[in-house]
Design a protein around this motif. Sequence first.
Motif, mmCIF file in Angstrom:
data_model
loop_
_atom_site.group_PDB
_atom_site.id
_atom_site.type_symbol
_atom_site.label_atom_id
_atom_site.label_comp_id
_atom_site.label_asym_id
_atom_site.label_seq_id
_atom_site.Cartn_x
_atom_site.Cartn_y
_atom_site.Cartn_z
ATOM 1 N N GLU A 76 4.102 -2.542 2.461
ATOM 2 C CA GLU A 76 3.296 -3.234 3.495
ATOM 3 C C GLU A 76 1.888 -1.745 4.403
ATOM 4 O O GLU A 76 2.453 -1.083 4.263
ATOM 5 C CB GLU A 76 3.390 -3.925 5.023
ATOM 6 N N ARG A 142 -5.063 -6.581 5.260
ATOM 7 C CA ARG A 142 -3.001 -6.394 5.941
ATOM 8 C C ARG A 142 -2.570 -6.549 3.678
ATOM 9 O O ARG A 142 -2.738 -7.796 3.744
ATOM 10 C CB ARG A 142 -2.278 -6.961 6.836
ATOM 11 N N LYS A 144 0.207 -6.934 1.326
ATOM 12 C CA LYS A 144 2.258 -7.306 1.314
ATOM 13 C C LYS A 144 2.601 -7.349 -0.381
ATOM 14 O O LYS A 144 1.919 -8.204 -0.928
ATOM 15 C CB LYS A 144 2.674 -8.326 2.409
#
Length: 574
Positions: A76, A142, A144
């Motif tokens: 991540e 973010r 991931k």
Amino acid sequence: MKLRKLSKLVIFIIVLFIVITSIYAIRSTIDEVHLNSSSIASMDDGWTLTLNGEVTENVYLPDADIGRINESESVEISRVMADYGFDNPCLSFLSEHSFADVYLNDEHIYSMGKDYIGIKRTVPSMRHRIPLGSDYEGKTLRIKLTGSRPSSFSNLGHIYIGKREDILIKEVGQAWVPVLVGMFLFTLGVVLIILSPYLFVYHDHDLRIFFSGLISIMLSVYIMAYNGIFDIILNNALLNTVLEYVSLYNIPMAITGYLMSTYIGKERAIFRAMFLADLGLFVVALILYFLHIARLTDFTLFLHIICAVEGITAIIIIIRTYILSHKDQSSHAYSSDNLFVIGLTLFMMFSLLDIVKYNLFKYFSGSGNQRAALHGFTFGALIFVTCLLLSYFFYTIYSSNIASMQSRILSLAYNDTLTGLSNRARCEQMLAFLSQEHCTYAIISLDLNYLKKVNDTLGHHEGDRLLNGFSTILTDCFWDASLIGRMGGDEFIVILIDEHAYNVARNIHELYSMIGEWNSKEQRFKYSAAYGYAYSYEVPSGSAKEVYMLADSRMYEMKREQHDNLDQGVIENA
């Protein structure tokens, strides 16, 4: 012979020079294309990396050593978005065989790959282009990535932000070489396959040109799919991945198919076995993929093993054949395939370098395999296809010369030099053939009258004209015969097979009509002949030679009946 070899070498060097120069020019042009900072911005630095519970701040993504991410393992990255000066920008990054989730301030704005869980579909490698909206500034981005298979990926690559159309233009510009090479090879392959039926029919069922086209198409599809061209053009990452692996499975099959169509004897049997093994692996992989039992990527290890075994075996056979053909100076059947060997060797060398580089980047370098472009494979594919075409070109010339020479030899061996009909050797060969076949046939034995008298009275040049004229009459009359031959001197033979054998009486009537027409125009001599014929069923257990002897005896019976009239009207104007 030396001149022919030298011409081959010169042509090969010229073509190789053109290919190398073209690639160099293309690469130089691409290197001059720079990223326009006003429309696209790099986001490679300033990231927070979370891997296996460990957090690393201020990470520069291309240098991030994340190791290999396996199935269900995740990495991540996150950062606060600055104002890049774009209105409604697009985020662009590459993922390899992994699930991707993107968040803005914990709001899930994008997801890819979850639909493939549990159905054994290959999660594609793809370039994501995600709209961020106009209020992205100050929010935490973010990303991931979760692996979908063993060794899914080993680096994070570059991330860009900018206008979507500018990002697409940049991606196409970076892939200009594979686009150009791929389009050239694909077009060439399609043309060769379109031509292959004609060449198959009129060039002794030769399949080389078909497999040459198939090789060219498979190489082009793999080059473009590996570089994501189909995803860029069609916006379909799954199709891009399927095409990548389908072409990968079919490249060795096409090459072994070409070798199978090139060689003869036990070598052909070996290459046929390789071809069937490659075809079987591809069919099994495709069936299991569509049945959701296995991924296409699950069989790559088997493919690599099979290719290694086949490659070593093929090289041994090719070298052995090359040595044997040069020991026998009268045999040059595979001399044109030297170019094929050169092209295949260079292609394998360049491909091997790419494979080594790929694995070094993926398993032993923190930079990961995204930097392992297929430059060697692409360049090697161009050389290989070029050598393939040159090889076929020289083979076609050589085969045409051999076919022409063989035709002349057969003509001398089996044709009567004066009349052009089959000679005695060919007639006896045909009789031997009929003795072994179970078919109905009729044999007509003919004896041309007056030949000796014409030779003695008018000269041999007029006797030759008499023979040629009678040969023409026979050819025109018995147009459906399987053989018309001159047994020697003034003796002729006609063989009719199957349904044509029952036309003997009609043909004999037509023969006498034609002789009458020719005699009405001839002033120097007259055409006349005795004949006798016999059917194969008249000698049930006998050979064709015995059937001919029966026809010949009947001809002599007719000749004796004609004997009293032979001296009348032979020569009109001696």
